[in-house]
Scaffold this motif. Structure first.
Motif, mmCIF file in Angstrom:
data_model
loop_
_atom_site.group_PDB
_atom_site.id
_atom_site.type_symbol
_atom_site.label_atom_id
_atom_site.label_comp_id
_atom_site.label_asym_id
_atom_site.label_seq_id
_atom_site.Cartn_x
_atom_site.Cartn_y
_atom_site.Cartn_z
ATOM 1 N N GLY A 160 0.789 -1.225 0.000
ATOM 2 C CA GLY A 160 0.000 0.000 0.000
ATOM 3 C C GLY A 160 0.823 1.277 0.000
ATOM 4 O O GLY A 160 0.655 2.124 -0.892
ATOM 5 N N PRO A 161 1.714 1.483 0.993
ATOM 6 C CA PRO A 161 2.498 2.714 1.002
ATOM 7 C C PRO A 161 3.403 2.879 -0.223
ATOM 8 O O PRO A 161 3.634 4.005 -0.687
ATOM 9 C CB PRO A 161 3.338 2.589 2.283
ATOM 10 C CG PRO A 161 2.538 1.690 3.153
ATOM 11 C CD PRO A 161 1.912 0.705 2.226
ATOM 12 N N LEU A 162 3.928 1.757 -0.730
ATOM 13 C CA LEU A 162 4.762 1.847 -1.933
ATOM 14 C C LEU A 162 3.952 2.406 -3.098
ATOM 15 O O LEU A 162 4.394 3.323 -3.799
ATOM 16 C CB LEU A 162 5.323 0.464 -2.288
ATOM 17 C CG LEU A 162 6.338 -0.130 -1.309
ATOM 18 C CD1 LEU A 162 6.641 -1.582 -1.676
ATOM 19 C CD2 LEU A 162 7.619 0.690 -1.312
ATOM 20 N N LEU A 163 2.747 1.858 -3.301
ATOM 21 C CA LEU A 163 1.888 2.360 -4.369
ATOM 22 C C LEU A 163 1.397 3.772 -4.076
ATOM 23 O O LEU A 163 1.313 4.613 -4.977
ATOM 24 C CB LEU A 163 0.693 1.418 -4.554
ATOM 25 C CG LEU A 163 1.002 0.027 -5.091
ATOM 26 C CD1 LEU A 163 -0.249 -0.823 -5.132
ATOM 27 C CD2 LEU A 163 1.635 0.111 -6.476
ATOM 28 N N ALA A 164 1.079 4.020 -2.794
ATOM 29 C CA ALA A 164 0.607 5.356 -2.415
ATOM 30 C C ALA A 164 1.681 6.403 -2.674
ATOM 31 O O ALA A 164 1.373 7.523 -3.096
ATOM 32 C CB ALA A 164 0.205 5.371 -0.949
ATOM 33 N N GLY A 165 2.936 6.049 -2.400
ATOM 34 C CA GLY A 165 4.029 6.978 -2.657
ATOM 35 C C GLY A 165 4.162 7.298 -4.136
ATOM 36 O O GLY A 165 4.362 8.452 -4.527
ATOM 37 N N VAL A 166 4.028 6.263 -4.966
ATOM 38 C CA VAL A 166 4.116 6.465 -6.414
ATOM 39 C C VAL A 166 2.943 7.313 -6.905
ATOM 40 O O VAL A 166 3.121 8.271 -7.673
ATOM 41 C CB VAL A 166 4.135 5.104 -7.147
ATOM 42 C CG1 VAL A 166 4.037 5.310 -8.656
ATOM 43 C CG2 VAL A 166 5.394 4.335 -6.796
ATOM 44 N N VAL A 167 1.728 6.965 -6.453
ATOM 45 C CA VAL A 167 0.530 7.712 -6.866
ATOM 46 C C VAL A 167 0.614 9.163 -6.393
ATOM 47 O O VAL A 167 0.306 10.095 -7.139
ATOM 48 C CB VAL A 167 -0.741 7.038 -6.314
ATOM 49 C CG1 VAL A 167 -1.966 7.928 -6.544
ATOM 50 C CG2 VAL A 167 -0.954 5.686 -6.975
ATOM 51 N N SER A 168 1.055 9.365 -5.128
ATOM 52 C CA SER A 168 1.149 10.723 -4.583
ATOM 53 C C SER A 168 2.176 11.552 -5.335
ATOM 54 O O SER A 168 1.952 12.740 -5.598
ATOM 55 C CB SER A 168 1.504 10.663 -3.093
ATOM 56 O OG SER A 168 0.495 10.038 -2.352
ATOM 57 N N ALA A 169 3.315 10.934 -5.664
ATOM 58 C CA ALA A 169 4.373 11.657 -6.368
ATOM 59 C C ALA A 169 3.957 11.996 -7.807
ATOM 60 O O ALA A 169 4.301 13.060 -8.329
ATOM 61 C CB ALA A 169 5.658 10.839 -6.375
ATOM 62 N N GLY A 172 -0.509 13.211 -7.169
ATOM 63 C CA GLY A 172 -0.888 13.998 -6.004
ATOM 64 C C GLY A 172 -1.532 13.149 -4.923
ATOM 65 O O GLY A 172 -2.188 12.137 -5.216
ATOM 66 N N PRO A 173 -1.368 13.544 -3.656
ATOM 67 C CA PRO A 173 -1.923 12.770 -2.537
ATOM 68 C C PRO A 173 -3.447 12.663 -2.549
ATOM 69 O O PRO A 173 -4.003 11.717 -2.001
ATOM 70 C CB PRO A 173 -1.448 13.546 -1.297
ATOM 71 C CG PRO A 173 -0.297 14.372 -1.764
ATOM 72 C CD PRO A 173 -0.582 14.690 -3.194
ATOM 73 N N ALA A 174 -4.132 13.622 -3.174
ATOM 74 C CA ALA A 174 -5.598 13.586 -3.181
ATOM 75 C C ALA A 174 -6.117 12.329 -3.873
ATOM 76 O O ALA A 174 -7.103 11.724 -3.434
ATOM 77 C CB ALA A 174 -6.157 14.837 -3.858
ATOM 78 N N LEU A 175 -5.461 11.919 -4.950
ATOM 79 C CA LEU A 175 -5.895 10.718 -5.649
ATOM 80 C C LEU A 175 -5.666 9.473 -4.795
ATOM 81 O O LEU A 175 -6.454 8.516 -4.849
ATOM 82 C CB LEU A 175 -5.159 10.579 -6.983
ATOM 83 C CG LEU A 175 -5.639 9.423 -7.881
ATOM 84 C CD1 LEU A 175 -7.108 9.608 -8.241
ATOM 85 C CD2 LEU A 175 -4.777 9.318 -9.129
ATOM 86 N N ALA A 176 -4.603 9.489 -4.007
ATOM 87 C CA ALA A 176 -4.349 8.354 -3.114
ATOM 88 C C ALA A 176 -5.483 8.205 -2.103
ATOM 89 O O ALA A 176 -5.856 7.080 -1.734
ATOM 90 C CB ALA A 176 -3.017 8.542 -2.394
ATOM 91 N N ILE A 177 -6.050 9.315 -1.659
ATOM 92 C CA ILE A 177 -7.182 9.246 -0.727
ATOM 93 C C ILE A 177 -8.410 8.673 -1.429
ATOM 94 O O ILE A 177 -9.221 7.966 -0.803
ATOM 95 C CB ILE A 177 -7.468 10.636 -0.141
ATOM 96 C CG1 ILE A 177 -6.320 11.046 0.779
ATOM 97 C CG2 ILE A 177 -8.789 10.662 0.619
ATOM 98 C CD1 ILE A 177 -6.485 12.392 1.428
ATOM 99 N N ALA A 178 -8.566 8.922 -2.723
ATOM 100 C CA ALA A 178 -9.678 8.339 -3.472
ATOM 101 C C ALA A 178 -9.580 6.817 -3.487
ATOM 102 O O ALA A 178 -10.593 6.114 -3.412
ATOM 103 C CB ALA A 178 -9.691 8.881 -4.897
#
Length: 427
Positions: A160-169, A172-178
């Motif tokens: 999760g965090p690995l993908l979240a880091g890629v998505v956020s970078a 943007g972090p807003a999409l990770a919250i989606a």
């Protein structure tokens, strides 16, 4: 825990009801890890302030504590599965608002509205989820079920965090919250597909309901009168005060002191989550061989050294390794205390005892988070984590002078009931 299943009983991993619950909650946990990373990054990106991150954590934590006061009453009064589905759907809608609002630009104020409500719903969900384990598996499988659930949650949290880091970078972090919002739909669907066993009849259960506050106090009284649970509550209150803001400080340390990006933060949290997996797999054999007291005290001792070391570390690999050690020991201690509470608490009180336990020892968490992050911004991460680590070590030492030290010192091999009888005999 018994070493083998009774004849005719399938292994736990082949139990369809538990398996469905297991898969759904694991997918939800993977989604949670997106918000775990994305929310602090959203605040840091918009404000550049670690203190503002800590303030949001504190406000959300306070909402969680307040919800915990009555969460146990709701769980003991109403259907646990239905409560979990409602909590999932509420979080699906609320978290879904964040990326939509962010299309118009940063809306930090919205996080101060959405996150506390979601944390309150999450507290009710967690109380129901903990109590539901007794409605999913036989009593001699509680620690095994908890270990499997926590290990899988942690395994999902690695990716999760690995993908979240890629998505956020990248987006943007807003999409990770989606992504996190969507995970609650999966969790609700999994819960809808199962049925929980009815609770065992309890002769001690009252024939009539009391007022909510009186019912909550019934759980608090049981908690206070049980020597081991009382000592754990006091010790964990101090421990939570010292560590509740640790993730915010860690993210600040990686981005501010070590020059890392959102992707770096995701990699650190994802790889460090392997420690939680290890802890969840180790807890059952450790508790069986060493007993509850030695396992719990030892785990929190190592937590103290790891927290102190994080601020002293000057490289990302070192921070990752120390965070993994911290999460491993946190997992061992948490599963130990949760399993003990499930084993020795009457079913009709389990929700209220769980909520009283969490509400009490998390009560100082919001203050701790605000204090820790403010101090990190003012005095630096190194000084703050060293002080917090020493405090955690003192909590473990304090456990040596309480009934926790003697709890569960059973020899290897006997059924879990031996531990229950031994702890109850201390009342």
């Amino acid at each position: 825990m018994s070493r083998s299943a009774p004849a005719g009983r399938p292994p736990l991993w082949r139990d369809r009801t538990f398996g469905t619950y297991w898969v759904a909650q694991s997918l939800s946990a993977a989604g949670d890890s997106f918000a775990y990373l994305a929310v602090p990054l959203l605040v840091l990106q918009a404000t550049g302030s670690v203190a503002r991150m800590g303030l949001l954590t504190a406000v959300a934590g306070a909402a969680s504590v307040i919800a915990g006061i009555f969460g146990g009453v709701l769980v003991d009064r109403y259907d646990r599965r239905t409560l979990m589905i409602v909590a999932d759907l509420a979080r699906l809608v609320l978290y879904g608002l964040v990326p939509l609002a962010w299309l118009a630009g940063p809306q930090v104020w919205l996080l101060f509205v959405v996150l506390p409500i979601c944390e309150a719903a999450g507290m009710v969900f967690q109380v129901a989820a903990v109590t539901a384990v007794r409605n999913l598996v036989d009593s001699d499988r509680i620690t095994e079920a908890n270990g499997r659930l926590q290990a899988t949650y942690a395994a999902a949290a690695v990716l999760g965090p690995l993908l979240a880091g890629v998505v956020s970078a990248r987006f943007g972090p807003a999409l990770a919250i989606a992504v996190n919002a969507a995970s609650f739909a999966l969790s609700a669907t999994g819960l809808w597909l199962i049925r929980l066993r009815p609770g065992r009849a309890d002769a001690a259960a009252p024939a009539t309901r009391e007022r909510p506050l009186a019912e909550f106090l019934a759980g608090a009284r049981f908690l206070w009168r049980q020597p081991v649970l009382r000592a754990l509550t006091v010790l964990l209150s101090v421990f939570i005060f010292l560590t509740y803001g640790f993730t915010d400080v860690l993210i600040y340390h990686i981005t501010h002191d070590l020059g890392g990006s959102g992707g770096t933060v995701g990699a650190v949290l994802g790889l460090a989550a392997l420690g939680t997996v290890a802890g969840a797999l180790l807890v059952a054999p450790l508790r069986r061989r060493r007993g509850f007291g030695a396992t719990w005290i030892g785990a929190h001792s190592v937590c103290g050294f790891a927290v102190a070391g994080v601020g002293l570390a000057t490289s990302v690999p070192a921070v990752t390794a120390l965070t993994a050690v911290y999460l491993c020991c946190l997992s061992v201690g948490g599963i130990c205390s949760m399993s003990l509470r499930q084993e020795i608490t009457p079913d009709h009180l389990l929700g209220r005892v769980t909520s009283a336990f969490w509400s009490t020892h998390y009560a100082l968490g919001p203050i701790g988070a605000a204090t820790l992050t403010w101090a990190a911004g003012r005095y630096g991460v190194q000084a703050v984590t060293f002080a917090a680590g020493v405090g955690c070590l003192l909590v473990a030492v304090g456990g040596l002078f309480t009934p926790v030290r003697r709890a569960g010192a059973e020899p290897p091999g006997p059924p879990a009931g031996a531990l229950v009888g031994q702890v109850v005999s201390q009342r």
